[in-house]
Enzyme design. Structure first.
Site: not given
Length: 390
Positions: A127, A132, A135, A138, A233
């Site tokens: 993360r 990003q 990911d 997500s 997390y």
């Protein structure tokens, strides 16, 4: 350099690893893309669209798996009906990328290592701002959070928004979201768009501003321990903290029309957030949507894949919600994978630079070995538990 897209055979899986737009981007970079015939049918991306994007459609499954330099999937490699193992269909030295669940099912990592496959598990993408765009955890969680609210709205026997009618004023529904990660934040935003009054809880105090920015009230619980794990997390907390948390959230659950739970810990059973006693105190007609159903559920009454009635409350335990919206889920996942592939391939050749934190974190097997310590620990734990059970 052959990049192959496998057709998913897991029951209920409708997503595909690449869509025509992302195929076109890879082809422009000089890469050869093979797509298994019908791979995108269930997500409404058909073979002719892939061909128009420059892909080669391959009907021979064994050829596609056996000749791929990089094979892209959504879910775990499967045991096929004809008895073939998809892991054994890969050539040694090939790269496999997908949701491999190495902490929950570490035995798959052992099989991949024994086969000599270099495997990248999408769940382990760090993360970070740089990662990003890769990911996928997500991107798919955002789909689940959105769809969870729609499921709740359809199941709730009342309106979400406040309405002023000739028959009187109807109060808005009260929604309580437990867990303000990507799924939780998307659930908050969606419930607010539908006109509900929203409260949210998370053990990480840092998410308070994000929750409030979406128009929800943040429910705070003061805990005397660290609540954030590596990568941002939520961390598994002590039994004392769990008890304190339950005491605070019980009243909010009792007053809610809809509760959406999203708390999951990678490789472990989902934490219990909603006890049967809490459910019994909810108003008849209330709805719980448990996004952690596949990991055992955040609610004591959850049954994965089923709708359960408990004291007049409906508890819904959906499985693989992103697959229920395969068009956008596939588009986002394909973008995640394409960005990762571009990191791994330089000048049409594979460049495994383990000094890169993204490559290092996501790679679970290489050179015939499991190279991720967390996966090794999970495998050792499973082996020990199997020995105890036997």
């Amino acid at each position: 350099m052959k990049i192959a897209v496998a057709k998913e055979i897991e029951v209920g899986e409708r997503r595909v690893a690449l869509v025509p737009d992302t195929v076109a981007r890879l082809v422009k970079k000089g890469l050869e893309v093979w797509v298994e015939a019908g791979a995108g049918d269930r997500s409404f991306f058909f073979d002719d669209a892939y061909e128009a994007a420059g892909a080669k459609i391959v009907s021979d499954t064994a050829k596609l798996w056996g000749e791929a330099d990089i094979l892209l999937k959504v879910g775990l490699p499967q045991e096929r009906e004809d008895g073939r193992s998809e892991v054994d269909m890969l050539k040694p030295g090939a790269i496999l990328i997908g949701f491999l669940n190495p902490l929950g099912e570490p035995a798959i990592a052992q099989k991949l290592a024994q086969r000599g496959v270099t495997a990248f598990s999408i769940e382990l993408i760090p993360r970070s701002s740089r990662a990003q765009s890769m990911d996928a955890l997500s991107s798919q969680a955002s789909v689940a959070g959105y769809k969870a609210v729609l499921i709740a709205a359809a199941a709730l026997p009342k309106y979400f928004p406040m309405l002023t009618t000739a028959a009187g004023t109807i109060a808005p529904a009260k929604v309580f979201v437990m867990g303000a990660g990507v799924a939780g934040l998307q659930a908050i935003a969606t419930a607010r768009r539908l006109g509900a009054v929203v409260e949210a809880f998370d053990i990480r105090p840092a998410v308070k501003e994000e929750v409030q920015s979406l128009g929800a009230k943040f429910v705070e619980v003061q805990l005397n321990e660290e609540t954030v794990a590596a990568g941002g997390y939520a961390k598994e907390i002590s039994e004392a903290s769990k008890q304190r948390t339950q005491e605070v959230v019980t009243e909010h659950i009792k007053q809610s029309d809809v509760v959406i739970t999203t708390a999951q810990v990678p490789g472990k059973k989902a934490p219990l957030l909603v006890t049967a006693e809490m459910v019994a105190q909810m108003k008849p007609g209330s709805v719980i949507v448990d996004l952690a159903a596949e990991q055992g559920g955040n609610c004591a009454c959850t049954e994965p894949g089923k709708d359960v009635q408990w004291h007049g409350v409906t508890i819904i335990g959906p499985i693989n919600l992103p697959s229920s919206m395969p068009v956008h889920a596939s588009q986002m996942y394909a973008k995640n994978l394409t960005t990762l592939v571009q990191l791994l391939v330089k000048d049409s050749a594979i460049d495994l630079n383990f000094a890169d934190d993204i490559i290092d974190a996501a790679c679970i097997t290489h050179g015939g070995e499991i190279r991720n310590q967390r996966v090794k620990d999970a495998l050792a734990s499973n082996t020990q538990q199997s020995a105890i059970n036997s």
